[in-house]
Design a protein around this motif. Structure first.
Motif, PDB file in Angstrom:
ATOM      1  N   GLY A  66       0.924  -1.276   0.209  1.00  0.00           N
ATOM      2  CA  GLY A  66       0.297   0.540   0.127  1.00  0.00           C
ATOM      3  C   GLY A  66       1.268   1.031  -0.153  1.00  0.00           C
ATOM      4  N   TYR A  67       0.571   2.314  -0.308  1.00  0.00           N
ATOM      5  CA  TYR A  67       1.476   3.613  -0.355  1.00  0.00           C
ATOM      6  C   TYR A  67       0.022   4.325   0.162  1.00  0.00           C
ATOM      7  N   GLY A  68      -0.041   6.000   0.672  1.00  0.00           N
ATOM      8  CA  GLY A  68      -0.334   6.892   1.586  1.00  0.00           C
ATOM      9  C   GLY A  68       0.214   8.524   1.177  1.00  0.00           C
ATOM     10  N   LEU A  69      -0.317   9.600   0.843  1.00  0.00           N
ATOM     11  CA  LEU A  69       0.335  10.699   0.355  1.00  0.00           C
ATOM     12  C   LEU A  69      -0.910  11.544   0.954  1.00  0.00           C
ATOM     13  N   SER A  70      -0.085  12.684   1.412  1.00  0.00           N
ATOM     14  CA  SER A  70      -0.678  13.895   1.912  1.00  0.00           C
ATOM     15  C   SER A  70      -0.235  14.876   2.420  1.00  0.00           C
ATOM     16  N   ASN A  71      -0.531  16.354   2.695  1.00  0.00           N
ATOM     17  CA  ASN A  71      -0.390  17.736   2.771  1.00  0.00           C
ATOM     18  C   ASN A  71      -0.092  18.066   4.079  1.00  0.00           C
TER      19      ASN A  71
ATOM     20  N   GLY B  76      -1.375  16.361   9.702  1.00  0.00           N
ATOM     21  CA  GLY B  76      -0.873  16.031   8.279  1.00  0.00           C
ATOM     22  C   GLY B  76      -0.169  14.568   7.672  1.00  0.00           C
ATOM     23  N   GLU B  77       0.671  14.870   8.436  1.00  0.00           N
ATOM     24  CA  GLU B  77       1.927  13.470   8.586  1.00  0.00           C
ATOM     25  C   GLU B  77       0.676  11.597   9.428  1.00  0.00           C
ATOM     26  N   ALA B  78       0.007  11.481  10.442  1.00  0.00           N
ATOM     27  CA  ALA B  78      -0.780  10.894  10.471  1.00  0.00           C
ATOM     28  C   ALA B  78      -1.727  10.759   9.076  1.00  0.00           C
ATOM     29  N   LEU B  79      -2.151  11.300   8.327  1.00  0.00           N
ATOM     30  CA  LEU B  79      -3.285  11.106   7.222  1.00  0.00           C
ATOM     31  C   LEU B  79      -2.476  10.158   6.666  1.00  0.00           C
TER      32      LEU B  79
ATOM     33  N   ALA C 116      -1.785   4.839   4.147  1.00  0.00           N
ATOM     34  CA  ALA C 116      -0.761   3.738   3.434  1.00  0.00           C
ATOM     35  C   ALA C 116      -1.269   2.446   4.123  1.00  0.00           C
ATOM     36  N   LEU C 117      -1.896   2.492   5.232  1.00  0.00           N
ATOM     37  CA  LEU C 117      -2.613   1.741   5.666  1.00  0.00           C
ATOM     38  C   LEU C 117      -3.893   1.243   5.180  1.00  0.00           C
ATOM     39  N   ASP C 118      -5.036   2.258   5.101  1.00  0.00           N
ATOM     40  CA  ASP C 118      -5.690   1.597   4.117  1.00  0.00           C
ATOM     41  C   ASP C 118      -6.083   1.353   2.764  1.00  0.00           C
ATOM     42  N   ASP C 119      -5.252   1.527   2.410  1.00  0.00           N
ATOM     43  CA  ASP C 119      -4.573   1.475   1.484  1.00  0.00           C
ATOM     44  C   ASP C 119      -4.538  -0.810   0.958  1.00  0.00           C
ATOM     45  N   ALA C 120      -2.987  -0.816   2.027  1.00  0.00           N
ATOM     46  CA  ALA C 120      -3.360  -1.708   1.967  1.00  0.00           C
ATOM     47  C   ALA C 120      -3.824  -2.852   2.684  1.00  0.00           C
ATOM     48  N   GLY C 121      -4.721  -2.359   3.616  1.00  0.00           N
ATOM     49  CA  GLY C 121      -6.059  -3.640   3.356  1.00  0.00           C
ATOM     50  C   GLY C 121      -5.456  -3.779   4.917  1.00  0.00           C
TER      51      GLY C 121
ATOM     52  N   ARG D 139       4.538  12.013  17.319  1.00  0.00           N
ATOM     53  CA  ARG D 139       3.571  12.747  17.424  1.00  0.00           C
ATOM     54  C   ARG D 139       2.255  12.171  16.127  1.00  0.00           C
ATOM     55  N   ALA D 140       2.864  11.700  15.014  1.00  0.00           N
ATOM     56  CA  ALA D 140       1.778  11.151  13.854  1.00  0.00           C
ATOM     57  C   ALA D 140       2.366   9.570  14.190  1.00  0.00           C
ATOM     58  N   ILE D 141       2.848   9.110  14.471  1.00  0.00           N
ATOM     59  CA  ILE D 141       3.002   7.285  14.928  1.00  0.00           C
ATOM     60  C   ILE D 141       1.550   7.256  16.193  1.00  0.00           C
ATOM     61  N   ASN D 142       2.315   7.680  17.065  1.00  0.00           N
ATOM     62  CA  ASN D 142       1.711   7.939  18.314  1.00  0.00           C
ATOM     63  C   ASN D 142      -0.516   7.751  17.507  1.00  0.00           C
ATOM     64  N   ARG D 143      -0.412   9.081  17.050  1.00  0.00           N
ATOM     65  CA  ARG D 143      -2.114   8.932  16.648  1.00  0.00           C
ATOM     66  C   ARG D 143      -2.702   8.349  15.829  1.00  0.00           C
ATOM     67  N   VAL D 144      -2.108   7.374  15.625  1.00  0.00           N
ATOM     68  CA  VAL D 144      -2.144   6.128  14.041  1.00  0.00           C
ATOM     69  C   VAL D 144      -2.130   4.978  15.182  1.00  0.00           C
ATOM     70  N   PHE D 145      -1.062   4.822  15.880  1.00  0.00           N
ATOM     71  CA  PHE D 145      -0.978   3.418  16.489  1.00  0.00           C
ATOM     72  C   PHE D 145      -1.320   3.127  18.036  1.00  0.00           C
ATOM     73  N   GLY D 146      -1.527   4.383  18.419  1.00  0.00           N
ATOM     74  CA  GLY D 146      -2.778   4.286  19.743  1.00  0.00           C
ATOM     75  C   GLY D 146      -1.527   3.775  20.492  1.00  0.00           C
ATOM     76  N   ASP D 147      -1.920   2.752  21.458  1.00  0.00           N
ATOM     77  CA  ASP D 147      -1.156   1.837  22.444  1.00  0.00           C
ATOM     78  C   ASP D 147      -0.548   0.687  21.520  1.00  0.00           C
ATOM     79  N   ALA D 148      -0.594   0.394  20.491  1.00  0.00           N
ATOM     80  CA  ALA D 148      -0.272  -0.182  19.010  1.00  0.00           C
ATOM     81  C   ALA D 148       1.801   0.342  18.889  1.00  0.00           C
ATOM     82  N   ALA D 149       1.658   1.832  19.209  1.00  0.00           N
ATOM     83  CA  ALA D 149       2.534   2.019  18.964  1.00  0.00           C
ATOM     84  C   ALA D 149       3.876   1.372  20.360  1.00  0.00           C
ATOM     85  N   GLU D 150       3.577   0.651  21.499  1.00  0.00           N
ATOM     86  CA  GLU D 150       4.107   0.701  22.154  1.00  0.00           C
ATOM     87  C   GLU D 150       5.347  -0.827  22.081  1.00  0.00           C
TER      88      GLU D 150
END
Length: 409
Positions: free
Chosen positions: A251-256, A270-273, A278-283, A308-319
């Motif tokens: 998958g691949y994702g981009l934003s601004n 913006g980075e989190a988007l 990318a994750l959504d594109d990959a399912g 901050r972007a990683i923490n936003r997207v991954f939540g507890d899974a970031a650990e």
């Protein structure tokens, strides 16, 4: 129409360590720093005189340049070397019989800048230029590679600052899975140009010491150079010809960020988007990713917004996420950074080993993930994310999956 699966069957690299994928991986995994005094121009007038240039013997090798078709510009030379390696790795080429179905998508930021400076200096001095005018535009590397390998399918040159080659890979992925072509050469090359070194020194983004991504006392990076090139094709094609598969692009994702010309966002939104897309594109969901090869420049703002972007997207899974940055080892290779870091990500998946992040204590206040420090970390990796965040707010992320035939029969 079902989208076609896309795999990587060839990789070629030129880095500050030299030419070749084996040298790149050995040096990166062992924690070798490519940082050294800059030779190509007088850098003593700047805050830092350190960089990650390609070895002098490689740049001066007239025989190797001749074997590459005598490219008139260094990033094109790096790309020609990387393309030759990638095609040998894929068991193809050097030219293609099905050229109309073979694409070429490259990315760059600084290509031609060294030649532009030489050409301008010669003009001002009233002497003949040592470089040809046609080697100055960034698209020279695309033209050179297309002619050398008979690439007459879809082609494009992407220049989205430090995200350029990540975007190039994403576009090539889209072209193949959408049926526009069957295979594609994708990546890009860049050079350490004085103009860029001066600009980043002026922004106080260049460290006068060691780069320390995700360290609380980090103060910047050094600039590197090189090229990374991938041969991408459909999974069906790779299987039919018995090709070795390095990894699958999932998958691949981009934003601004829509925030600032040179600064990353304050909150990482913006980075989190781009990561989410990318994750959504990959399912996939956050828990499906094992490792992120971070943009990780080692600047105050970039590292904070990236975490901050990683923490936003991954939540507890970031650990449970492994993180690393290659820039402490090879420098920030500008437009080529995405391709070189994608190569490192794929090799980490293949080898079950994450290269180190040099010089850091990993004490960034908001860091929740498992940053790889001074020693490479063995890890069973299934899926990994390589992300690039550039000037102009460009954010790009690409997801790679470990490939084994017995898992996909």
């Amino acid at each position: 129409m079902d989208k076609r699966r896309v795999v990587i069957t060839g990789i070629g690299v030129v880095s500050p360590y030299g030419a070749g994928l084996p040298r790149f991986w050995q040096a990166l995994a062992s924690g070798e720093s490519a940082r050294r005094p800059i030779r190509g121009f007088d850098a003593s007038v700047y805050r830092s005189a350190q960089g990650g240039e390609a070895p002098a013997e490689l740049l001066a090798d007239a025989g190797e340049r001749a074997r590459c078709g005598d490219p008139g510009e260094d990033s094109a030379y790096f790309l020609a070397l990387a393309a030759a390696e990638a095609l040998r790795d894929a068991g193809l080429g050097p030219a293609f019989d099905d050229a109309e179905r073979v694409g070429c998508v490259l990315g760059t930021l600084c290509a031609g800048m060294r030649n532009m400076r030489e050409y301008g200096a010669a003009y001002e001095a009233g002497r003949p230029s040592p470089v040809a005018a046609e080697t100055i535009p960034a698209h020279y590397q695309l033209d050179f590679l297309a002619r050398r390998h008979n690439l007459t399918g879809p082609s494009s040159l992407v220049s989205t600052a430090c995200s350029s080659t990540t975007d190039a890979l994403g576009y090539a992925f889209d072209l193949i899975r959408g049926g526009e072509c069957d295979r594609c050469l994708s990546g890009g090359g860049d050079v350490l140009a004085e103009m860029i070194h001066a600009a980043f020194n002026g922004l106080y983004s260049i460290t006068a010491g060691e780069p320390r991504p995700f360290d609380s006392e980090r103060d910047g990076f050094f600039i590197g150079e090189g090229a990374g090139l991938f041969h991408l094709e459909t999974l069906a094609s790779a299987r039919a010809r018995g090709a070795r598969i390095h990894a699958e692009i999932l998958g691949y994702g981009l934003s601004n960020t829509g925030h600032h010309l040179t600064a990353t966002s304050e909150d990482g939104a913006g980075e989190a988007l781009a990561i989410r897309r990318a994750l959504d594109d990959a399912g996939l969901g956050p828990a499906d990713i094992d490792y992120i090869n971070c943009h990780g420049t080692g600047t105050r703002h970039n590292d904070a917004s990236e975490i901050r972007a990683i923490n936003r997207v991954f939540g507890d899974a970031a650990e449970r996420l492994h993180l690393s940055s290659n820039k402490a080892s090879i420098g920030h290779c500008m437009g080529a950074a995405g391709a070189l870091e994608a190569a490192a990500t794929v090799l980490a998946l293949e080898n079950g080993l994450i290269p180190p992040t040099l010089h850091t204590r990993g004490d960034e206040a908001e860091l929740r993930s498992r940053l790889v420090g001074a020693e490479a970390r063995p890890a069973a990796l299934r899926r990994a994310l390589s992300q690039s965040f550039g000037f102009g707010g460009a954010c790009s992320c690409i997801v790679f999956g470990h490939y084994r035939e017995d898992e996909h029969a």
